[in-house]
Design a protein around this motif. Structure first.
Motif, PDB file in Angstrom:
ATOM      1  N   GLY A 172       0.812  -1.222   0.000  1.00  0.00           N
ATOM      2  CA  GLY A 172       0.000   0.000   0.000  1.00  0.00           C
ATOM      3  C   GLY A 172       0.836   1.257   0.000  1.00  0.00           C
ATOM      4  N   LEU A 173       1.905   1.271   0.772  1.00  0.00           N
ATOM      5  CA  LEU A 173       2.764   2.453   0.858  1.00  0.00           C
ATOM      6  C   LEU A 173       3.400   2.768  -0.495  1.00  0.00           C
ATOM      7  CD1 LEU A 173       3.315   4.243   3.306  1.00  0.00           C
ATOM      8  CD2 LEU A 173       5.487   3.056   3.625  1.00  0.00           C
ATOM      9  N   GLU A 174       3.758   1.720  -1.225  1.00  0.00           N
ATOM     10  CA  GLU A 174       4.359   1.923  -2.549  1.00  0.00           C
ATOM     11  C   GLU A 174       3.334   2.510  -3.520  1.00  0.00           C
ATOM     12  OE1 GLU A 174       6.445  -0.709  -6.110  1.00  0.00           O
ATOM     13  OE2 GLU A 174       6.481  -1.475  -4.052  1.00  0.00           O
ATOM     14  N   ALA A 175       2.087   2.069  -3.415  1.00  0.00           N
ATOM     15  CA  ALA A 175       1.036   2.593  -4.293  1.00  0.00           C
ATOM     16  C   ALA A 175       0.836   4.088  -4.064  1.00  0.00           C
ATOM     17  CB  ALA A 175      -0.271   1.841  -4.054  1.00  0.00           C
ATOM     18  N   VAL A 176       0.858   4.525  -2.797  1.00  0.00           N
ATOM     19  CA  VAL A 176       0.699   5.947  -2.494  1.00  0.00           C
ATOM     20  C   VAL A 176       1.901   6.738  -3.007  1.00  0.00           C
ATOM     21  CG1 VAL A 176       0.381   7.642  -0.653  1.00  0.00           C
ATOM     22  CG2 VAL A 176      -0.714   5.414  -0.476  1.00  0.00           C
ATOM     23  N   SER A 177       3.080   6.156  -2.899  1.00  0.00           N
ATOM     24  CA  SER A 177       4.288   6.834  -3.385  1.00  0.00           C
ATOM     25  C   SER A 177       4.268   7.011  -4.895  1.00  0.00           C
ATOM     26  CB  SER A 177       5.537   6.037  -2.968  1.00  0.00           C
ATOM     27  OG  SER A 177       5.635   5.935  -1.566  1.00  0.00           O
ATOM     28  N   ARG A 178       3.680   6.061  -5.589  1.00  0.00           N
ATOM     29  CA  ARG A 178       3.664   6.094  -7.055  1.00  0.00           C
ATOM     30  C   ARG A 178       2.665   7.111  -7.611  1.00  0.00           C
ATOM     31  NH1 ARG A 178       3.722   0.067  -9.737  1.00  0.00           N
ATOM     32  NH2 ARG A 178       5.683  -0.689  -8.861  1.00  0.00           N
ATOM     33  N   HIS A 179       1.550   7.290  -6.890  1.00  0.00           N
ATOM     34  CA  HIS A 179       0.446   8.069  -7.455  1.00  0.00           C
ATOM     35  C   HIS A 179       0.099   9.245  -6.550  1.00  0.00           C
ATOM     36  CE1 HIS A 179      -0.082   4.708 -10.215  1.00  0.00           C
ATOM     37  NE2 HIS A 179      -0.143   3.890  -9.172  1.00  0.00           N
ATOM     38  N   SER A 180       0.113  10.437  -7.123  1.00  0.00           N
ATOM     39  CA  SER A 180      -0.194  11.628  -6.326  1.00  0.00           C
ATOM     40  C   SER A 180      -1.686  11.742  -6.016  1.00  0.00           C
ATOM     41  CB  SER A 180       0.270  12.885  -7.067  1.00  0.00           C
ATOM     42  OG  SER A 180      -0.423  13.013  -8.306  1.00  0.00           O
ATOM     43  N   LYS A 181      -2.502  11.060  -6.803  1.00  0.00           N
ATOM     44  CA  LYS A 181      -3.948  11.044  -6.550  1.00  0.00           C
ATOM     45  C   LYS A 181      -4.396   9.591  -6.578  1.00  0.00           C
ATOM     46  CE  LYS A 181      -4.943  15.613  -8.545  1.00  0.00           C
ATOM     47  NZ  LYS A 181      -5.718  16.362  -9.576  1.00  0.00           N
ATOM     48  N   LEU A 182      -4.797   9.097  -5.404  1.00  0.00           N
ATOM     49  CA  LEU A 182      -5.102   7.679  -5.279  1.00  0.00           C
ATOM     50  C   LEU A 182      -6.488   7.485  -4.673  1.00  0.00           C
ATOM     51  CD1 LEU A 182      -3.513   4.930  -5.722  1.00  0.00           C
ATOM     52  CD2 LEU A 182      -3.253   4.898  -3.232  1.00  0.00           C
ATOM     53  N   MET A 183      -7.277   6.632  -5.309  1.00  0.00           N
ATOM     54  CA  MET A 183      -8.569   6.213  -4.767  1.00  0.00           C
ATOM     55  C   MET A 183      -8.388   4.803  -4.211  1.00  0.00           C
ATOM     56  SD  MET A 183     -11.840   6.741  -4.192  1.00  0.00           S
ATOM     57  CE  MET A 183     -12.433   8.067  -5.261  1.00  0.00           C
TER      58      MET A 183
END
Length: 786
Positions: A172-183
């Motif tokens: 999950g942390l990597e997904a937030v790091s990759r995308h500035s706007k995350l749903m």
């Protein structure tokens, strides 16, 4: 800006078209609402010059800033943007200062968790378990039922049928790091809020996004605090939030404009329907205006309707085995308040018991964090998994149906019919019973809607709004999908129950509702997929006598017409009766039944239950060492090894060595246990005929191929003479399969007997005394009662 008019910039036109779509308006409808002709509206969307007053009216009607749509410089176009310009160094200083001022508030908001049925708060960092996300939303994938069934190898992998194996899971942390706007989408109680709180804490400590300031907003609270449309403003809400921490509004605007906030919007699904459109528009405007910031929005997966431009959608994955173990070990320290050493020890015990075969139904539920928490709580209180499955499922349903929302003060919208909690359960029971009977684990949406419609017609006290029947059926489906997550969308237009074990539970409840005898269930006794339904049913019946007697009758009839199997059961009774032991006669018969099966194969094989003698275990628990049973077990093992040696020497010399060693060990152990001097003498004499195994395996093989069969015949004759075992039963393949079925259903009967809420002592005694008996012997036992 001139009096001659204004033009919409390309970006402004795109924003206006989006706003028009949000309202589901056409340009003609917009002109009608403004009381003007369509011509200026058309020119506005074409980027042509429009009078200033008309331009402003159009923007206001669409809920947009006219300055921004006109593409004016930032210091004019954005009311939220301060005129003071900051240098980079000054901005970094401001971030540090505001982070310091906000630190205590974020800790207060996000550092603790209020957990179900736990009086004290729990420190988030003491129990937090990293989540994984799926980059492809499973419900959006185009798959057919046949595709899902290909992955359905066994019931144990039901939770993995959502395509987890077909795509990589991302931390999950990597997904937030990759995308500035995350749903962040997920099923109910999948850990979305906890993850957002974790992000806020990590950002607050400077461990994650150290150049940004965490802002955690519960969307429900934001909507509740907005008493009027003027207050429905995220900029004002955040400004007030920062002001409470001593941060001036001007500074907040600077930070927002420069993109220095990590904005976490939690629970988009938790607001009333009447506020959804306003909130959606507000979030869209805010994220487009202050686009430089980092955004994460959480929402239940089935509740998401609007897709925000620029947002990447991911789905929270169910816990895997490693995550379950991490969570459990943390739980028994942080929640149960044990010392680290004691907590980890209890956690290891929990994990070991969780992975026992009989706890498969609990493992299936443990992939959901809230249910795993409750399972840990039960284990702590009961010192194990002693809660009956039916009671376990009932509590799980209560958690998902209302307690989880109730604890957090969330009131979900009702559908167009008065579907109360009781009727909701009845509806789920009806759906489960229909689909499970058909062996449908997955069902098309249209089929499901029709089943809902048919089921609602049969429920008492249900009314449907006129002329909206189809809408109501879909609303009911959406309610169950969104609010409880008990029905889930596995692919585009394909649904299933969230857990196969819950589908079985609902099916059992329906059977009990229809008949207190469970008579509709008996025809499924030989089908393994129904076994859990049987056990659940008897645990819910007020009196299980009739159902258990019907089961016993069907079991006896299963082998009644096969003379050879009846003869075998007669021998089984005679042999078991000749053994002096304190165990129940039925348990001893089960013991010898398995021994015969294991020793009758002409190649390496195992009986149905390779982990042990399950039927006898179900009857008496662990069978401790008994010299008579142990002797026969080693003798049977010796015979089994003889069969396996024959097969191994024909196929693999290396494998034969292991088989030969097993044979020698079993035979030696048997001789050591023999008490009868004559039997010991003949067995020792027979042993002397065997050549050494380890010195030369090929010599042993040659001897075995020439003399092994004769040696085996001598052993069998000795066993028949002295122990009444070792017979060649020579069952056909059909008889072997029938015997396996017979064992299975007897095991099921005993499990039901042990799980039943109430059985009269006489019925229990009669069933136990006639287990695994030939028909003639059963009649003798029954006649003795009268």
């Amino acid at each position: 800006m001139t009096s001659q008019g204004l033009r919409a910039s390309p970006e402004g036109i795109r924003a206006a078209k989006t706003a028009l779509t949000d309202k589901t308006w056409s340009q003609h409808k917009l002109a009608t609402a403004l009381g003007i002709t369509r011509q200026p509206v058309s020119k506005f969307f074409a980027g042509e010059s429009v009078s200033r007053s008309c331009f402003v009216q159009i923007c206001q009607q669409l809920g947009l800033s006219w300055q921004k749509v006109a593409g004016l410089p930032e210091d004019v176009a954005f009311e939220a943007t301060p005129k003071v310009q900051f240098k980079h160094a000054d901005l970094d200083t401001l971030v540090r200062e505001v982070r310091q001022k906000r630190q205590d508030k974020i800790q207060d908001q996000c550092s603790t968790l209020q957990m179900l049925d736990i009086a004290q708060t729990v420190q988030l960092m003491e129990i937090y378990t990293d989540i994984n996300v799926l980059e492809k939303i499973t419900s959006l994938q185009w798959r057919e039922i046949s595709d899902l069934l290909k992955d359905f190898k066994s019931e144990s992998n039901f939770n993995q049928l959502t395509g987890y194996k077909r795509q990589r899971k991302l931390p999950g942390l990597e997904a937030v790091s990759r995308h500035s706007k995350l749903m962040l989408l997920g099923k109910p109680a999948s850990g979305k809020t906890t993850f957002l709180q974790y992000l806020a804490i990590e950002c607050n400590k400077g461990e994650f996004q150290p150049n940004r300031i965490a802002t955690f907003i519960k969307v429900k609270e934001f909507a509740e605090d907005a008493k009027s449309d003027n207050q429905f403003n995220l900029l004002n809400y955040i400004s007030e939030e920062f002001l409470s921490c001593g941060v001036e509004k001007e500074s907040t605007k600077i930070l927002l404009t420069e993109g220095k906030l990590l904005i976490l919007l939690d629970g988009l699904d938790e607001i009333p329907a009447e506020k959804v459109d306003k909130l959606t528009i507000q979030i869209r405007r805010f994220t487009q205006t202050f686009y430089k910031n980092q955004f994460v929005i959480s929402c239940r997966i089935a509740a998401q309707k609007y897709r925000f431009q620029g947002f990447t959608e991911v789905e929270v994955a169910d816990f895997d085995q490693e995550q379950v173990e991490v969570f459990a070990k943390n739980w028994f320290v942080a929640v149960a308040l044990n010392s680290r050493e004691d907590g980890e020890a209890i956690g290891n015990l929990f994990i070991n018991q969780l992975h026992l075969p009989e706890n498969q139904h609990i493992r299936e539920l443990a992939v959901t964090p809230i249910l795993l928490h409750w399972i840990c709580l039960v284990f702590q209180v009961k010192d194990g998994f002693s809660l009956s499955p039916a009671k376990l499922y009932e509590q799980v349903l209560n958690i998902l149906l209302f307690r989880w929302d109730e604890m957090r003060g969330i009131k979900r919208d009702r559908v167009g019919c008065n579907l109360n909690l009781l009727n909701k359960k009845k509806l789920l029971c009806q759906l489960a019973a229909i689909t499970f009977e058909r062996e449908d684990y997955f069902f098309e949406k249209e089929t499901l809607l029709q089943m809902i419609a048919d089921s609602l017609d049969t429920l008492e006290g249900i009314y449907l709004e006129a002329n909206q029947l189809q809408l109501d059926w879909e609303a009911v489906l959406k309610l169950i999908e969104v609010q409880e997550g008990l029905l889930v969308q596995r692919a585009q237009g394909i649904y299933s129950f969230s857990h196969l074990t819950l589908q079985k539970y609902f099916t059992a409840r329906k059977i009990v509702e229809i008949s207190q005898s469970g008579k509709n269930l008996i025809s499924h006794m030989t089908e393994k997929r129904w076994q859990e339904v049987f056990i659940l049913t008897v645990s819910m019946l007020s009196n299980s006598d009739e159902m258990l007697k019907k089961m016993k009758q069907k079991i006896d009839l299963l082998v009644a017409s096969d003379e050879r199997l009846q003869y075998f059961l007669t021998w089984l009774h005679q042999k078991s009766s000749s053994v002096s032991t304190n165990y129940k006669a039925a348990a001893v018969r089960a013991f010898y039944l398995v021994c015969v099966e294991q020793s009758s194969c002409d190649r390496p094989c195992t009986f149905i239950y390779t982990s042990g003698y399950d039927l006898e275990y179900a009857l008496v628990g662990n069978i401790a060492f008994d010299p008579h049973l142990a002797l026969d077990e080693f003798l049977f093992s010796t015979v089994a090894c003889i069969n396996e040696l024959d097969f191994a020497f024909e196929h693999s010399l290396n494998d034969a060595l292991d088989r030969a060693h097993a044979f020698a060990i079993a035979f030696d152990e048997a001789i050591d246990l023999v008490v009868d001097p004559k039997l010991k003498q003949v067995l020792q004499k027979l042993k002397k005929q065997l050549p050494p195994i380890d010195s030369n395996l090929e010599n042993f093989r040659d001897w075995w191929q020439y003399k092994g069969k004769m040696w085996g015949e001598q052993l069998r004759n000795i066993l028949i003479k002295y122990r009444n075992i070792g017979y060649y039963w020579q069952f056909s393949e059909q008889q072997k399969e029938l015997l396996r079925q017979y064992y299975d259903v007897n095991k099921l009967l005993v499990d039901c007997l042990n799980s039943a809420a109430y059985v009269t002592p006489r019925v229990r005694q009669e069933i136990e005394e006639t287990l695994l008996l030939a028909i003639a012997d059963i009649e003798k036992v029954r006649n003795s009662y009268y």
